[in-house]
Design a protein around this motif. Structure first.
Motif, PDB file in Angstrom:
ATOM      1  N   PHE A  17       2.068   7.005   8.088  1.00 12.36           N
ATOM      2  CA  PHE A  17       1.364   5.721   8.034  1.00 12.36           C
ATOM      3  C   PHE A  17       1.350   5.040   9.405  1.00 12.36           C
ATOM      4  O   PHE A  17       0.383   4.358   9.752  1.00 12.36           O
ATOM      5  CB  PHE A  17       2.010   4.810   6.994  1.00 12.36           C
ATOM      6  CG  PHE A  17       1.482   5.031   5.606  1.00 12.36           C
ATOM      7  CD1 PHE A  17       0.346   4.366   5.169  1.00 12.36           C
ATOM      8  CD2 PHE A  17       2.107   5.915   4.744  1.00 12.36           C
ATOM      9  CE1 PHE A  17      -0.144   4.572   3.893  1.00 12.36           C
ATOM     10  CE2 PHE A  17       1.626   6.127   3.465  1.00 12.36           C
ATOM     11  CZ  PHE A  17       0.497   5.457   3.035  1.00 12.36           C
ATOM     12  N   PHE A  18       2.421   5.201  10.162  1.00 12.99           N
ATOM     13  CA  PHE A  18       2.482   4.592  11.491  1.00 12.99           C
ATOM     14  C   PHE A  18       1.433   5.212  12.410  1.00 12.99           C
ATOM     15  O   PHE A  18       0.664   4.500  13.079  1.00 12.99           O
ATOM     16  CB  PHE A  18       3.886   4.782  12.066  1.00 12.99           C
ATOM     17  CG  PHE A  18       4.142   4.026  13.347  1.00 12.99           C
ATOM     18  CD1 PHE A  18       3.851   2.679  13.452  1.00 12.99           C
ATOM     19  CD2 PHE A  18       4.696   4.666  14.440  1.00 12.99           C
ATOM     20  CE1 PHE A  18       4.095   1.977  14.625  1.00 12.99           C
ATOM     21  CE2 PHE A  18       4.947   3.976  15.617  1.00 12.99           C
ATOM     22  CZ  PHE A  18       4.644   2.635  15.711  1.00 12.99           C
ATOM     23  N   LEU A  67      -5.344  -2.652   9.106  1.00 10.75           N
ATOM     24  CA  LEU A  67      -4.814  -1.363   9.547  1.00 10.75           C
ATOM     25  C   LEU A  67      -3.621  -1.558  10.484  1.00 10.75           C
ATOM     26  O   LEU A  67      -2.689  -0.756  10.487  1.00 10.75           O
ATOM     27  CB  LEU A  67      -5.918  -0.553  10.230  1.00 10.75           C
ATOM     28  CG  LEU A  67      -7.012  -0.060   9.271  1.00 10.75           C
ATOM     29  CD1 LEU A  67      -8.242   0.421  10.048  1.00 10.75           C
ATOM     30  CD2 LEU A  67      -6.483   1.052   8.373  1.00 10.75           C
ATOM     31  N   GLY A  68      -3.640  -2.640  11.260  1.00  8.92           N
ATOM     32  CA  GLY A  68      -2.476  -2.969  12.070  1.00  8.92           C
ATOM     33  C   GLY A  68      -1.265  -3.285  11.209  1.00  8.92           C
ATOM     34  O   GLY A  68      -0.140  -2.902  11.521  1.00  8.92           O
ATOM     35  N   ALA A  69      -1.515  -3.973  10.085  1.00  6.68           N
ATOM     36  CA  ALA A  69      -0.422  -4.279   9.150  1.00  6.68           C
ATOM     37  C   ALA A  69       0.134  -3.002   8.533  1.00  6.68           C
ATOM     38  O   ALA A  69       1.354  -2.857   8.353  1.00  6.68           O
ATOM     39  CB  ALA A  69      -0.927  -5.224   8.060  1.00  6.68           C
ATOM     40  N   VAL A  70      -0.741  -2.060   8.203  1.00  6.28           N
ATOM     41  CA  VAL A  70      -0.302  -0.767   7.664  1.00  6.28           C
ATOM     42  C   VAL A  70       0.560  -0.034   8.706  1.00  6.28           C
ATOM     43  O   VAL A  70       1.576   0.580   8.379  1.00  6.28           O
ATOM     44  CB  VAL A  70      -1.517   0.086   7.253  1.00  6.28           C
ATOM     45  CG1 VAL A  70      -1.085   1.519   6.932  1.00  6.28           C
ATOM     46  CG2 VAL A  70      -2.218  -0.541   6.052  1.00  6.28           C
ATOM     47  N   GLY A 107       3.912  -1.618   8.729  1.00  2.00           N
ATOM     48  CA  GLY A 107       4.616  -1.196   7.516  1.00  2.00           C
ATOM     49  C   GLY A 107       5.175   0.211   7.651  1.00  2.00           C
ATOM     50  O   GLY A 107       6.302   0.498   7.229  1.00  2.00           O
ATOM     51  N   GLY A 108       4.386   1.101   8.253  1.00  2.00           N
ATOM     52  CA  GLY A 108       4.858   2.465   8.496  1.00  2.00           C
ATOM     53  C   GLY A 108       6.067   2.488   9.415  1.00  2.00           C
ATOM     54  O   GLY A 108       7.007   3.268   9.213  1.00  2.00           O
ATOM     55  N   ILE A 121       0.839  -1.208   0.000  1.00  2.61           N
ATOM     56  CA  ILE A 121       0.000   0.000   0.000  1.00  2.61           C
ATOM     57  C   ILE A 121       0.873   1.257   0.000  1.00  2.61           C
ATOM     58  O   ILE A 121       0.630   2.210  -0.740  1.00  2.61           O
ATOM     59  CB  ILE A 121      -0.951  -0.005   1.216  1.00  2.61           C
ATOM     60  CG1 ILE A 121      -2.013  -1.085   1.042  1.00  2.61           C
ATOM     61  CG2 ILE A 121      -1.616   1.361   1.400  1.00  2.61           C
ATOM     62  CD1 ILE A 121      -2.876  -1.312   2.271  1.00  2.61           C
ATOM     63  N   MET A 122       1.919   1.243   0.812  1.00  2.00           N
ATOM     64  CA  MET A 122       2.769   2.432   0.927  1.00  2.00           C
ATOM     65  C   MET A 122       3.597   2.672  -0.329  1.00  2.00           C
ATOM     66  O   MET A 122       3.794   3.813  -0.740  1.00  2.00           O
ATOM     67  CB  MET A 122       3.659   2.311   2.151  1.00  2.00           C
ATOM     68  CG  MET A 122       2.944   2.698   3.424  1.00  2.00           C
ATOM     69  SD  MET A 122       4.002   2.545   4.850  1.00  2.00           S
ATOM     70  CE  MET A 122       4.120   0.779   4.939  1.00  2.00           C
TER      71      MET A 122
END
Length: 301
Positions: free
Chosen positions: A178-179, A151-154, A157-158, A3-4
């Motif tokens: 993103f974090f 959203l936890g995965a995002v 990733g952040g 996504i990022m």
């Protein structure tokens, strides 16, 4: 992470070396994700085998489709990684295909594992249609939980992109965005999911899991603080421990939903220590192999 990188490509920031490095990590990250995911999947199927297998049979073709979709995702990530290595640009089509596949896999898991917690509904669905083409119709049981996971995965990733790009203010700002945003949205969806558990909420509030969840929330806030201070070791440790508290809370919810149907604590366990000793020896040997492989990767240009 996908996504990022797609977001960065849309914002015309793909010329950044940190984002290129992030994109090249996807095939290895996918392999690590699959490898680390096998053991939990086997253990949950061993303990809740009647529930998990029954739910997988009800949605059999969707479950079997995960294998083919995972292979397509793997090759799409390789395609994007190789293209970025050759041309310095990302293959948006390949990453979009990979993202669609990952969404399908994660949603299928959430749907089937949620169905496994409702034996009566499983029996009813299978009696109506035994073809294996039945999707869990009780979306309210798993959509919020699935969003919370994504959203936890995002958020994670952040954290990683911020850590990798800590020397580049623009990349660190992207990771921080993103974090922080992922954590806020994950907290809101997690709260909404908890509220949706109204029939089980009183029992959950009386269990040790709610205290663990409170500790997890505090640790998540602490992870934000240390991330902004660029203390990634402390932030990562807090983030990992907070994840463990949420896993425990999720286990408690599963046990509460299966009350009267199945209790994993009622099992009588007869350990096979010789087999376990063999496993430990192989495990230690493989740890040494993994360390050696990581050293090779670190030395490679």
């Amino acid at each position: 992470g996908v996504i990022m990188v797609l977001y960065a490509a849309t914002r015309k920031r793909w010329d950044d070396p940190t984002l290129k490095k992030f994109g090249k990590m996807f095939p290895a990250a996918m392999a690590a994700t699959v490898t680390l995911g096998v053991a939990p999947l086997l253990f949950v199927q061993m303990v809740y085998h009647r529930q998990i297998y029954s739910a997988a049979i009800v949605s059999g073709w969707f479950w079997l489709g995960i294998i083919g979709v995972a292979i397509v995702v793997y090759y799409a990530l390789y395609r994007s990684s190789l293209r970025s290595e050759k041309t310095g640009t990302v293959s948006r089509a390949a990453l979009l295909l990979a993202l669609a596949g990952l969404v399908y896999i994660s949603l299928t898991y959430s749907s089937i594992f949620s169905l496994a917690e409702r034996p009566d509904q499983m029996r009813q669905l299978y009696a109506q249609d035994p073809t294996g083409l039945v999707w869990n119709p009780a979306a309210s049981d798993y959509v919020l939980r699935w969003l919370h996971m994504i959203l936890g995965a995002v958020t994670v990733g952040g954290f990683f992109i911020g850590m990798l790009g800590r020397d580049d203010p623009a990349v660190f700002a992207l990771g921080k965005r993103f974090f922080l945003g992922g954590m806020i949205l994950a907290a809101l969806t997690g709260l909404a999911y908890t509220i949706s558990l109204r029939p089980y909420l009183p029992a959950l509030m009386r269990s040790p899991a709610i205290w663990g969840l409170a500790v997890g929330v505090v640790l998540s806030a602490g992870a934000l603080h240390f991330f902004f201070k660029r203390n990634f070791c402390a932030a990562g440790t807090m983030l990992f421990v907070s994840l463990l508290t949420m896993v425990h809370a999720r286990h408690t919810v599963r046990v509460l939903k299966l009350t009267g149907q199945f209790d994993p604590h009622s099992w009588r366990v007869a350990p096979q220590w010789s087999v376990f000793a063999l496993f430990l020896v192989c495990f230690v040997v493989m740890l040494a192999v993994v360390v050696y492989m990581l050293r090779l990767v670190a030395r490679a240009k």
